[in-house]
Write a protein that holds these residues in place. Structure first.
Motif, PDB file in Angstrom:
ATOM      1  N   PRO A   1       0.832  -1.208   0.000  1.00 38.95           N
ATOM      2  CA  PRO A   1       0.000   0.000   0.000  1.00 38.95           C
ATOM      3  C   PRO A   1       0.863   1.253   0.000  1.00 38.95           C
ATOM      4  CG  PRO A   1      -0.799  -1.593   1.596  1.00 38.95           C
ATOM      5  CD  PRO A   1       0.517  -2.118   1.116  1.00 38.95           C
ATOM      6  N   LEU A   2       0.351   2.311  -0.641  1.00 42.46           N
ATOM      7  CA  LEU A   2       1.144   3.504  -0.897  1.00 42.46           C
ATOM      8  C   LEU A   2       0.964   4.540   0.214  1.00 42.46           C
ATOM      9  CD1 LEU A   2       2.992   4.843  -3.036  1.00 42.46           C
ATOM     10  CD2 LEU A   2       0.936   5.863  -4.009  1.00 42.46           C
ATOM     11  N   THR A   3       2.089   4.941   0.829  1.00 43.77           N
ATOM     12  CA  THR A   3       2.070   6.048   1.784  1.00 43.77           C
ATOM     13  C   THR A   3       1.695   7.328   1.052  1.00 43.77           C
ATOM     14  OG1 THR A   3       3.661   5.080   3.319  1.00 43.77           O
ATOM     15  CG2 THR A   3       3.550   7.470   3.254  1.00 43.77           C
ATOM     16  N   THR A   4       0.929   8.212   1.705  1.00 44.51           N
ATOM     17  CA  THR A   4       0.440   9.405   1.018  1.00 44.51           C
ATOM     18  C   THR A   4       0.091  10.465   2.049  1.00 44.51           C
ATOM     19  OG1 THR A   4      -1.204  10.212  -0.572  1.00 44.51           O
ATOM     20  CG2 THR A   4      -1.943   8.596   1.016  1.00 44.51           C
ATOM     21  N   VAL A   5      -0.435  11.598   1.605  1.00 44.79           N
ATOM     22  CA  VAL A   5      -1.028  12.605   2.480  1.00 44.79           C
ATOM     23  C   VAL A   5      -2.504  12.722   2.135  1.00 44.79           C
ATOM     24  CG1 VAL A   5       1.084  13.923   2.853  1.00 44.79           C
ATOM     25  CG2 VAL A   5      -0.371  14.449   0.892  1.00 44.79           C
TER      26      VAL A   5
ATOM     27  N   LEU B   1       0.588   6.870   6.772  1.00 41.12           N
ATOM     28  CA  LEU B   1       1.693   5.932   6.610  1.00 41.12           C
ATOM     29  C   LEU B   1       1.184   4.577   6.144  1.00 41.12           C
ATOM     30  CD1 LEU B   1       3.845   6.695   9.775  1.00 41.12           C
ATOM     31  CD2 LEU B   1       4.385   7.243   7.405  1.00 41.12           C
ATOM     32  N   ARG B   2       1.821   4.080   5.090  1.00 39.93           N
ATOM     33  CA  ARG B   2       1.579   2.714   4.632  1.00 39.93           C
ATOM     34  C   ARG B   2       2.936   2.087   4.334  1.00 39.93           C
ATOM     35  NH1 ARG B   2      -2.719   5.363   1.253  1.00 39.93           N
ATOM     36  NH2 ARG B   2      -4.652   5.196   2.436  1.00 39.93           N
TER      37      ARG B   2
ATOM     38  N   GLN C   1       5.737   1.287  11.778  1.00 36.27           N
ATOM     39  CA  GLN C   1       4.793   2.366  12.029  1.00 36.27           C
ATOM     40  C   GLN C   1       3.528   2.230  11.182  1.00 36.27           C
ATOM     41  OE1 GLN C   1       6.619   6.244  11.732  1.00 36.27           O
ATOM     42  NE2 GLN C   1       8.642   5.387  12.146  1.00 36.27           N
ATOM     43  N   ALA C   2       3.550   1.349  10.228  1.00 33.63           N
ATOM     44  CA  ALA C   2       2.431   1.271   9.285  1.00 33.63           C
ATOM     45  C   ALA C   2       1.731  -0.054   9.429  1.00 33.63           C
ATOM     46  CB  ALA C   2       2.933   1.463   7.859  1.00 33.63           C
ATOM     47  N   GLY C   3       1.075  -0.235  10.543  1.00 35.51           N
ATOM     48  CA  GLY C   3       0.309  -1.449  10.754  1.00 35.51           C
ATOM     49  C   GLY C   3      -0.981  -1.413   9.974  1.00 35.51           C
ATOM     50  N   PRO C   4      -1.733  -2.511   9.958  1.00 45.99           N
ATOM     51  CA  PRO C   4      -2.996  -2.558   9.213  1.00 45.99           C
ATOM     52  C   PRO C   4      -3.982  -1.490   9.645  1.00 45.99           C
ATOM     53  CG  PRO C   4      -2.314  -4.755   9.901  1.00 45.99           C
ATOM     54  CD  PRO C   4      -1.408  -3.786  10.592  1.00 45.99           C
TER      55      PRO C   4
END
Length: 294
Positions: free
Chosen positions: A16-20, A55-56, A64-67
């Motif tokens: 999955p894509l981290t983004t804002v 965060l992904r 830091q990017a849990g489900p």
């Protein structure tokens, strides 16, 4: 790797894509408010609308990017779509590559369905594509034709004229002949205002979104097929028109060069024929016989 607009599809990538996350509703309301303020004589100003970081796993921070933090709407979005989405475009490409072979064309539409979790899949087409606009009253088509089927590890296609038919009186269940209990997801096949038919797939709910994306690729292939048919029809009409024009030109040419009573060359026909003959036999002896026909 990060994105910047939190498109819902970004959460379906692997990883999955981290983004804002930009609040489009808030930004739109703010823009209208400030436009009205300017209209009423207010001064221009710069505003920063905070966009929280989402965060992904694509940023390389698995701790830091849990489900739960991957997407606040995790319970509402479909499950992560794995590598199947990367070969999704191969569906339409396979159809277009086989545009001249009808059986292979419709076979390519369903070829990858089992790999996407469809236990069975049925491609039904209208007798011919229909135009249906937004807001227009909908009418149930009198019949649909089964063009291709993929089930139990086998695949079959039918050519026009031999396709099984379903009607409002004899629906999908009666046509299939199956005795077991099963559920089908229905995906209308359309491009713009053009309705092509229906895709039925026996899939688990978590795979329904993936099959929907596949149906969009089938739409692309069907639209290309429709354009190809129109092009062929236009080409055939053009060739027919050219043949008619050529025939008429030959008739006009005959009438302009021959006497209708005797079928002999008239003055124009004789002069043209004489000029051609002289060019072909330039420098050779010539004898001319002239006779009056009474």
């Amino acid at each position: 790797v990060t994105g910047f607009d939190d498109d819902p599809r970004q959460a379906h990538l692997d990883p999955p894509l981290t983004t804002v996350r930009q609040n489009a509703v808030s930004m739109g309301r703010m823009a209208v408010d400030k436009a009205l303020a300017l209209y009423r004589g207010g001064a221009p100003e710069s505003i920063v609308d905070a966009a929280p970081l989402v965060l992904r796993r694509s940023c390389g921070c698995p701790a830091q990017a849990g489900p739960a933090s991957a997407c606040p709407d995790a319970d509402l979005r479909p499950p992560v779509m794995r590598n199947e989405i990367w070969f999704m475009s191969l569906i339409s490409r396979g159809m277009i590559e086989n545009i001249e072979d009808e059986a292979a064309f419709y076979g390519a539409a369903l070829q990858r369905m089992p790999a996407m979790g469809a236990r069975s899949c049925y491609l039904y087409l209208l007798e011919k594509p229909l135009q249906h606009g937004y807001g227009e009253p909908w009418q149930c088509p009198p019949r649909l034709y089964l063009a291709a089927e993929a089930s139990e590890g086998a695949q079959h296609t039918w050519r026009p004229g031999a396709r099984p038919v379903i009607t409002p009186a004899c629906g999908f269940g009666e046509a299939s002949g199956r005795q077991d209990r099963y559920s089908l997801c229905a995906y209308p096949l359309f491009s713009g205002r053009t309705q092509h038919g229906l895709l039925l797939a026996e899939v688990e709910p978590r795979q329904a979104g993936l099959i929907y994306l596949a149906s969009q690729q089938i739409n692309v292939g069907l639209e290309f097929h429709e354009l190809n048919c129109r092009q062929k029809a236009a080409q055939a009409e053009l060739e027919s028109t050219n043949r008619m024009l050529n025939e008429k030109n030959e008739i006009l040419a005959f009438l302009s060069r021959y006497d209708p009573l005797t079928d002999c060359l008239n003055r124009r026909g004789f002069l043209e024929r004489a000029q051609d003959f002289m060019h072909e036999h330039s420098g050779e002896p010539l004898r001319l016989f002239f006779a009056d026909l009474d």
